[in-house]
Scaffold this motif. Structure first.
Motif, PDB file in Angstrom:
ATOM      1  N   HIS A 113       0.982  -1.256  -0.071  1.00 41.78           N
ATOM      2  CA  HIS A 113      -0.023  -0.085   0.138  1.00 41.78           C
ATOM      3  C   HIS A 113       0.790   1.256   0.063  1.00 41.78           C
ATOM      4  CE1 HIS A 113      -4.042  -2.140   1.412  1.00 41.78           C
ATOM      5  NE2 HIS A 113      -3.680  -2.196   0.245  1.00 41.78           N
ATOM      6  N   ARG A 114       2.005   1.021   0.687  1.00 44.95           N
ATOM      7  CA  ARG A 114       2.861   2.414   0.708  1.00 44.95           C
ATOM      8  C   ARG A 114       3.302   2.739  -0.885  1.00 44.95           C
ATOM      9  NH1 ARG A 114       5.115  -0.205   5.476  1.00 44.95           N
ATOM     10  NH2 ARG A 114       4.357   1.310   7.505  1.00 44.95           N
ATOM     11  N   LEU A 115       3.913   1.514  -1.375  1.00 45.32           N
ATOM     12  CA  LEU A 115       4.347   1.796  -2.974  1.00 45.32           C
ATOM     13  C   LEU A 115       2.848   2.120  -3.800  1.00 45.32           C
ATOM     14  CD1 LEU A 115       6.071   0.823  -5.053  1.00 45.32           C
ATOM     15  CD2 LEU A 115       4.984  -1.242  -5.344  1.00 45.32           C
ATOM     16  N   LEU A 116       1.937   1.626  -3.599  1.00 42.98           N
ATOM     17  CA  LEU A 116       0.625   2.078  -4.214  1.00 42.98           C
ATOM     18  C   LEU A 116       0.361   3.426  -4.113  1.00 42.98           C
ATOM     19  CD1 LEU A 116      -1.625   0.810  -6.509  1.00 42.98           C
ATOM     20  CD2 LEU A 116      -2.759  -0.012  -4.287  1.00 42.98           C
ATOM     21  N   TYR A 117      -0.017   4.014  -2.844  1.00 41.03           N
ATOM     22  CA  TYR A 117      -0.471   5.206  -2.411  1.00 41.03           C
ATOM     23  C   TYR A 117       0.763   6.096  -2.625  1.00 41.03           C
ATOM     24  CZ  TYR A 117      -4.666   2.949  -0.957  1.00 41.03           C
ATOM     25  OH  TYR A 117      -5.874   1.972  -0.982  1.00 41.03           O
ATOM     26  N   GLY A 118       2.058   5.697  -2.614  1.00 45.00           N
ATOM     27  CA  GLY A 118       3.014   6.694  -2.581  1.00 45.00           C
ATOM     28  C   GLY A 118       3.763   7.180  -3.845  1.00 45.00           C
ATOM     29  N   THR A 119       3.113   6.325  -4.964  1.00 49.71           N
ATOM     30  CA  THR A 119       3.679   6.588  -6.176  1.00 49.71           C
ATOM     31  C   THR A 119       2.755   7.285  -7.135  1.00 49.71           C
ATOM     32  OG1 THR A 119       5.147   4.537  -5.944  1.00 49.71           O
ATOM     33  CG2 THR A 119       4.856   5.493  -8.082  1.00 49.71           C
ATOM     34  N   PRO A 120       2.738   8.405  -7.419  1.00 51.92           N
ATOM     35  CA  PRO A 120       2.167   9.180  -8.140  1.00 51.92           C
ATOM     36  C   PRO A 120       1.625   8.459  -9.407  1.00 51.92           C
ATOM     37  CG  PRO A 120       3.609  10.682  -7.335  1.00 51.92           C
ATOM     38  CD  PRO A 120       4.143   9.415  -7.134  1.00 51.92           C
ATOM     39  N   ALA A 121       2.319   7.961 -10.321  1.00 56.98           N
ATOM     40  CA  ALA A 121       1.883   7.115 -11.534  1.00 56.98           C
ATOM     41  C   ALA A 121       1.132   6.095 -11.345  1.00 56.98           C
ATOM     42  CB  ALA A 121       3.112   6.824 -12.174  1.00 56.98           C
ATOM     43  N   LEU A 122       1.127   5.409 -10.086  1.00 58.15           N
ATOM     44  CA  LEU A 122       0.484   4.280  -9.495  1.00 58.15           C
ATOM     45  C   LEU A 122      -0.859   4.630  -9.081  1.00 58.15           C
ATOM     46  CD1 LEU A 122       2.798   1.930  -7.865  1.00 58.15           C
ATOM     47  CD2 LEU A 122       1.880   1.555 -10.135  1.00 58.15           C
ATOM     48  N   VAL A 123      -0.976   5.884  -8.574  1.00 58.55           N
ATOM     49  CA  VAL A 123      -2.442   6.660  -8.063  1.00 58.55           C
ATOM     50  C   VAL A 123      -3.115   6.719  -9.352  1.00 58.55           C
ATOM     51  CG1 VAL A 123      -3.242   8.583  -6.970  1.00 58.55           C
ATOM     52  CG2 VAL A 123      -1.239   7.387  -5.751  1.00 58.55           C
ATOM     53  N   ALA A 124      -2.400   7.497 -10.376  1.00 57.06           N
ATOM     54  CA  ALA A 124      -3.252   7.912 -11.623  1.00 57.06           C
ATOM     55  C   ALA A 124      -3.716   6.754 -12.235  1.00 57.06           C
ATOM     56  CB  ALA A 124      -2.191   8.623 -12.360  1.00 57.06           C
ATOM     57  N   ARG A 125      -2.816   5.576 -11.964  1.00 63.18           N
ATOM     58  CA  ARG A 125      -3.249   4.236 -13.207  1.00 63.18           C
ATOM     59  C   ARG A 125      -4.436   3.969 -12.300  1.00 63.18           C
ATOM     60  NH1 ARG A 125      -2.634   2.774 -18.507  1.00 63.18           N
ATOM     61  NH2 ARG A 125      -2.573   0.783 -18.748  1.00 63.18           N
ATOM     62  N   MET A 126      -4.480   3.791 -11.278  1.00 63.54           N
ATOM     63  CA  MET A 126      -5.361   3.274 -10.144  1.00 63.54           C
ATOM     64  C   MET A 126      -6.784   3.796 -10.297  1.00 63.54           C
ATOM     65  SD  MET A 126      -5.511   2.480  -6.130  1.00 63.54           S
ATOM     66  CE  MET A 126      -4.990   3.852  -5.670  1.00 63.54           C
ATOM     67  N   HIS A 127      -6.930   5.236 -10.784  1.00 60.55           N
ATOM     68  CA  HIS A 127      -8.119   5.881 -10.941  1.00 60.55           C
ATOM     69  C   HIS A 127      -8.676   5.525 -12.255  1.00 60.55           C
ATOM     70  CE1 HIS A 127      -8.737   9.105  -7.720  1.00 60.55           C
ATOM     71  NE2 HIS A 127      -7.420   9.030  -7.901  1.00 60.55           N
ATOM     72  N   THR A 128      -7.966   4.977 -13.273  1.00 65.68           N
ATOM     73  CA  THR A 128      -8.568   4.265 -14.258  1.00 65.68           C
ATOM     74  C   THR A 128      -9.192   2.965 -14.099  1.00 65.68           C
ATOM     75  OG1 THR A 128      -6.713   5.334 -15.778  1.00 65.68           O
ATOM     76  CG2 THR A 128      -7.833   3.436 -16.687  1.00 65.68           C
ATOM     77  N   GLN A 129      -8.504   2.186 -12.980  1.00 62.15           N
ATOM     78  CA  GLN A 129      -9.234   1.035 -12.782  1.00 62.15           C
ATOM     79  C   GLN A 129     -10.440   1.263 -11.942  1.00 62.15           C
ATOM     80  OE1 GLN A 129      -7.509  -1.735  -9.485  1.00 62.15           O
ATOM     81  NE2 GLN A 129      -6.733  -2.839 -11.335  1.00 62.15           N
ATOM     82  N   LEU A 130     -10.440   2.468 -11.079  1.00 59.84           N
ATOM     83  CA  LEU A 130     -11.520   2.976 -10.341  1.00 59.84           C
ATOM     84  C   LEU A 130     -12.777   3.119 -11.300  1.00 59.84           C
ATOM     85  CD1 LEU A 130     -10.243   4.721  -7.572  1.00 59.84           C
ATOM     86  CD2 LEU A 130     -11.319   2.617  -7.261  1.00 59.84           C
ATOM     87  N   GLU A 131     -12.436   3.693 -12.655  1.00 61.00           N
ATOM     88  CA  GLU A 131     -13.336   4.220 -13.542  1.00 61.00           C
ATOM     89  C   GLU A 131     -14.032   3.028 -14.206  1.00 61.00           C
ATOM     90  OE1 GLU A 131     -11.272   6.612 -16.040  1.00 61.00           O
ATOM     91  OE2 GLU A 131     -11.418   8.452 -14.960  1.00 61.00           O
ATOM     92  N   ARG A 132     -13.252   2.028 -14.402  1.00 63.45           N
ATOM     93  CA  ARG A 132     -13.900   0.607 -14.817  1.00 63.45           C
ATOM     94  C   ARG A 132     -14.688  -0.102 -13.960  1.00 63.45           C
ATOM     95  NH1 ARG A 132      -8.267   0.202 -17.080  1.00 63.45           N
ATOM     96  NH2 ARG A 132      -7.876  -1.272 -15.754  1.00 63.45           N
ATOM     97  N   SER A 133     -14.467   0.236 -12.480  1.00 62.65           N
ATOM     98  CA  SER A 133     -15.204  -0.563 -11.479  1.00 62.65           C
ATOM     99  C   SER A 133     -16.494   0.326 -11.842  1.00 62.65           C
ATOM    100  CB  SER A 133     -14.600  -0.365 -10.179  1.00 62.65           C
ATOM    101  OG  SER A 133     -13.320  -1.219 -10.246  1.00 62.65           O
ATOM    102  N   GLU A 134     -16.487   1.588 -11.791  1.00 64.38           N
ATOM    103  CA  GLU A 134     -17.701   2.357 -11.776  1.00 64.38           C
ATOM    104  C   GLU A 134     -18.672   2.089 -12.984  1.00 64.38           C
ATOM    105  OE1 GLU A 134     -16.924   6.584 -11.895  1.00 64.38           O
ATOM    106  OE2 GLU A 134     -15.769   6.638 -10.180  1.00 64.38           O
ATOM    107  N   ALA A 135     -18.021   1.889 -14.082  1.00 68.81           N
ATOM    108  CA  ALA A 135     -18.611   1.359 -15.338  1.00 68.81           C
ATOM    109  C   ALA A 135     -19.320   0.090 -15.198  1.00 68.81           C
ATOM    110  CB  ALA A 135     -17.806   1.403 -16.554  1.00 68.81           C
ATOM    111  N   ALA A 136     -18.641  -0.850 -14.651  1.00 69.25           N
ATOM    112  CA  ALA A 136     -19.283  -2.123 -14.452  1.00 69.25           C
ATOM    113  C   ALA A 136     -20.402  -2.154 -13.787  1.00 69.25           C
ATOM    114  CB  ALA A 136     -18.217  -3.076 -13.932  1.00 69.25           C
ATOM    115  N   LEU A 137     -20.099  -1.409 -12.403  1.00 70.45           N
ATOM    116  CA  LEU A 137     -21.270  -1.357 -11.349  1.00 70.45           C
ATOM    117  C   LEU A 137     -22.624  -0.633 -11.742  1.00 70.45           C
ATOM    118  CD1 LEU A 137     -22.403  -1.555  -8.388  1.00 70.45           C
ATOM    119  CD2 LEU A 137     -21.265   0.394  -7.878  1.00 70.45           C
TER     120      LEU A 137
END
Length: 204
Positions: A113-137
């Motif tokens: 989680h430190r790697l995930l939340y502490g790396t701007p590029a990963l945070v940005a990419r994670m938002h893309t994944q969240l958008e897909r979660s929103e679309a599926a829901l």
């Protein structure tokens, strides 16, 4: 069919190995300090092979949580009251210490989680994944504008609750001390969603 199943299992094993090798390097040296070429070399594959499995460097990390991408949609579709199903699922995750809820203090989980939340590029990419979660829901909830608005609110609530839990655990608080607050916060948040999204239902 058997051959197809074997190919898929082999593909999944390869994905897991590549992701594990990459995450190990990123945790050791930092995400930005490790090149794709280094990951490929450590995994004993070529760069083209690596990119065939993972189109972006960030995907090597996010593979670990990729199975959660359609989780909200799957849970919401299990009964007539999607919001209550999601509430109960999140509460169960808190009870079980599911890493996706942020309420987990295992060293490996905290490091990830430190790697995930502490790396701007990963945070940005994670938002893309969240958008897909929103679309599926949203598709499960009907696919119209109201469904998309509801899905956006639900995914945001889950993300913020999990992030708050992780921040407290990462700051040194004990899971046992955080859990009662996390449960109360989740109940309040889902209660607010229920009040603002009356009549939410699954469209089949």
């Amino acid at each position: 069919m058997v051959e197809s199943g074997l190919r898929e299992r082999k593909r999944q094993r390869t994905l897991q190995v590549l992701s594990d090798v990459a995450v190990g390097l990123f945790l050791e040296k930092g995400f930005d300090a490790v090149s794709v070429a280094e990951v490929a070399a450590a995994a004993e594959v070529s760069k083209p092979t690596l990119f065939r499995y993972f189109p972006a460097k960030e995907d090597l990390v996010l593979h670990r949580i990729a199975d959660h991408e359609d989780e909200a949609a799957r849970v919401a579709g299990q009964g007539p009251d999607p919001l209550d199903a999601l509430r109960l699922h999140f509460l169960a995750g808190l009870e079980q210490g599911d890493p996706v809820t942020g309420l987990n203090d295992r060293p490996a989980v905290l490091d990830f989680h430190r790697l995930l939340y502490g790396t701007p590029a990963l945070v940005a990419r994670m938002h893309t994944q969240l958008e897909r979660s929103e679309a599926a829901l949203a598709r499960v909830l009907g696919g119209d504008l109201e469904a998309r608005l509801a899905a956006g609110q639900i995914i945001a609530v889950q993300r913020i609750l999990a992030l708050e839990n992780w921040r407290r655990i990462a700051a040194g608080e004990r899971v046992a001390d955080v859990r009662p607050d996390a449960v109360a916060a989740a109940e309040r948040a889902f209660g607010g969603l229920a009040a603002g999204l009356p009549g939410l239902a699954v469209t089949r």
